[in-house]
Design a protein around this motif. Structure first.
Motif, PDB file in Angstrom:
ATOM      1  N   MET A 254       0.861  -1.124  -0.324  1.00  0.00           N
ATOM      2  CA  MET A 254      -0.154   0.152  -0.091  1.00  0.00           C
ATOM      3  C   MET A 254       0.994   1.347  -0.052  1.00  0.00           C
ATOM      4  O   MET A 254       0.471   2.268  -0.777  1.00  0.00           O
ATOM      5  CB  MET A 254      -1.083   0.040   1.121  1.00  0.00           C
ATOM      6  CG  MET A 254      -2.184  -1.040   1.129  1.00  0.00           C
ATOM      7  SD  MET A 254      -3.033  -1.173   2.562  1.00  0.00           S
ATOM      8  CE  MET A 254      -3.994   0.544   2.334  1.00  0.00           C
ATOM      9  N   ASN A 313      -3.075   6.688   3.800  1.00  0.00           N
ATOM     10  CA  ASN A 313      -2.880   5.983   5.364  1.00  0.00           C
ATOM     11  C   ASN A 313      -2.018   6.815   6.300  1.00  0.00           C
ATOM     12  O   ASN A 313      -1.220   7.610   5.793  1.00  0.00           O
ATOM     13  CB  ASN A 313      -2.659   4.479   5.090  1.00  0.00           C
ATOM     14  CG  ASN A 313      -1.531   4.172   4.603  1.00  0.00           C
ATOM     15  OD1 ASN A 313      -0.166   4.840   4.777  1.00  0.00           O
ATOM     16  ND2 ASN A 313      -1.296   3.215   3.797  1.00  0.00           N
ATOM     17  N   SER A 347      -9.063   3.636   2.870  1.00  0.00           N
ATOM     18  CA  SER A 347      -8.725   2.340   2.752  1.00  0.00           C
ATOM     19  C   SER A 347      -9.552   1.488   3.725  1.00  0.00           C
ATOM     20  O   SER A 347      -9.940   0.357   3.600  1.00  0.00           O
ATOM     21  CB  SER A 347      -7.587   1.998   2.621  1.00  0.00           C
ATOM     22  OG  SER A 347      -6.710   2.563   3.873  1.00  0.00           O
TER      23      SER A 347
END
Length: 393
Positions: A254, A313, A347
């Motif tokens: 990610m 994130n 996410s």
């Protein structure tokens, strides 16, 4: 003046939660005020007292030692890959998650972790005005992770109302798993990581109490934890090693994707609009940074980091904060650090909805439908935690 801004910030956050409340008449203000006071007192204890310093140093020392143990295994397998003096992020920050995951598995296997989660959950239920199930879930999310926690509640998922399901998911998104706390401490000051963990626990209840108020009847407040299938000790260890490695790989992949996307967006925006994508987001989030107690001179840069965390994130944002060329004051660094310690990003909607859907398809669809409201509430929790810290710093 900073206290006036912080008080105004709390009122703004509570108002923003009230605006989207599903039932404003059922909001209980007494537990909310009590928990805000508890947050301020805990922040004061952890950040401004000798006793708090001892606690922080003790927790940091434990995680540092765990990271040293993890490094033994990583060095044995990957030693020689890095050049002398270099410390690749994947090897030093992500792979230690494997070892910490195993420790969590051992504590689960020995029934120590479930006992702690039930005990703290019971005490929290006396303060937050919610049920034992909600309180247990918040602690369990912190201990075992935002998706794994639903496995322990598998039997009860199908019986939960939409309101209770929202609160459980909001807690999971507002906290972070203990398995990656060590990774955070390599990028942020440990005292802010520990403080954020405590504040988010109560912040999740505060925001959920406003956004999603409801009454839990005594006959509905039954905490029945799903027992995992009995395994041998070494079967369990093998499972948790693989789980930890999966988390490390997923986070690493990610990061590759998100950091590349941010770089691409920045370049395209600079070519088209002579302003980077992150800078544009910084201007949009600057007012939020300001009500969190961050000076106007630093608000745009701080807003860019906050927005990066939301759209990508927390790891990407932490790397930006710790490695970027920013001239933030110590106070701003503390506020931002606390804000970043949560799973509140886009996410996470998919992760939580997928985890619930894997156990109960109908309830998974319910979670997916209120996904944006879930993210909205969890982001307010992070903002509230940052504001609370601004009182102390």
């Amino acid at each position: 003046m900073q206290y006036v801004i912080s008080i105004l910030g709390i009122l703004v956050v509570l108002f923003l939660a009230w605006v989207v409340s599903s039932n404003r008449k059922k909001i209980k203000f007494k537990p909310i005020i009590t928990m805000i006071v508890i947050q301020i007192l805990l922040s004061l204890l952890l950040l401004n007292t000798e006793f708090g310093l001892i606690i922080i140093k003790g927790i940091a020392a434990i995680f540092n030692k765990l990271l040293e143990y993890a490094a033994e295994g990583v060095t044995f397998v990957f030693g020689g890959i890095a050049n002398e003096g270099e410390a690749p992020f994947f090897l030093t920050v992500l792979l230690p998650i494997v070892f910490i995951s195993v420790l969590i598995g051992i504590l689960q296997y020995l029934k120590i972790l479930p006992f702690i989660m039930r005990g703290i959950g019971y005490l929290l239920s006396k303060v937050n005005g919610m049920g034992k199930l909600e309180s247990y879930n918040a602690v369990a999310s912190l201990m075992v992770g935002q998706s794994e926690v639903f496995i322990t509640l598998k039997k009860q998922l199908g019986m939960l109302s939409k309101q209770r399901l929202y609160t459980l998911c909001a807690s999971a998104m507002s906290t972070v798993s203990m398995s990656i706390v060590g990774a955070y401490m390599t990028m942020l000051d440990p005292k802010y990581v520990v403080t954020a963990l405590v504040l988010n626990l109560f912040g999740g209840f505060i925001i959920a109490s406003i956004v999603n108020p409801y009454e839990v009847k005594p006959n509905e407040d039954i905490l029945e934890i799903q027992a995992t299938e009995k395994q041998s000790f070494f079967e369990m260890i093998g499972e948790y090693i693989l789980d930890g490695f999966k988390v490390a790989i997923i986070v690493g992949v990610m990061l590759i994707g998100f950091i590349a996307l941010v770089a691409a967006f920045n370049n395209v925006f600079e070519l088209l609009f002579t302003i980077s994508f992150q800078r544009l987001l910084g201007y949009l989030f600057a007012p939020i940074a300001f009500i969190m107690g961050i000076p106007l001179s630093e608000a745009v840069d701080a807003g860019a980091i906050m927005a990066t965390k939301l759209v990508t994130n927390e790891f990407v944002a932490m790397l930006d904060l710790s490695g970027g060329d920013y001239q933030f004051s110590e106070r701003t660094m503390g506020i931002l650090s606390v804000f970043l310690v949560s799973f509140a990003n886009f996410s996470s909607i998919g992760i939580i909805a997928g985890a619930v859907k894997g156990l109960n398809e109908q309830q998974g669809n319910v979670v997916a439908r209120f996904g944006l409201k879930l993210l909205y509430g969890a982001t307010l929790v992070s903002i509230l935690s940052g504001i609370i810290v601004s009182f102390i710093l």
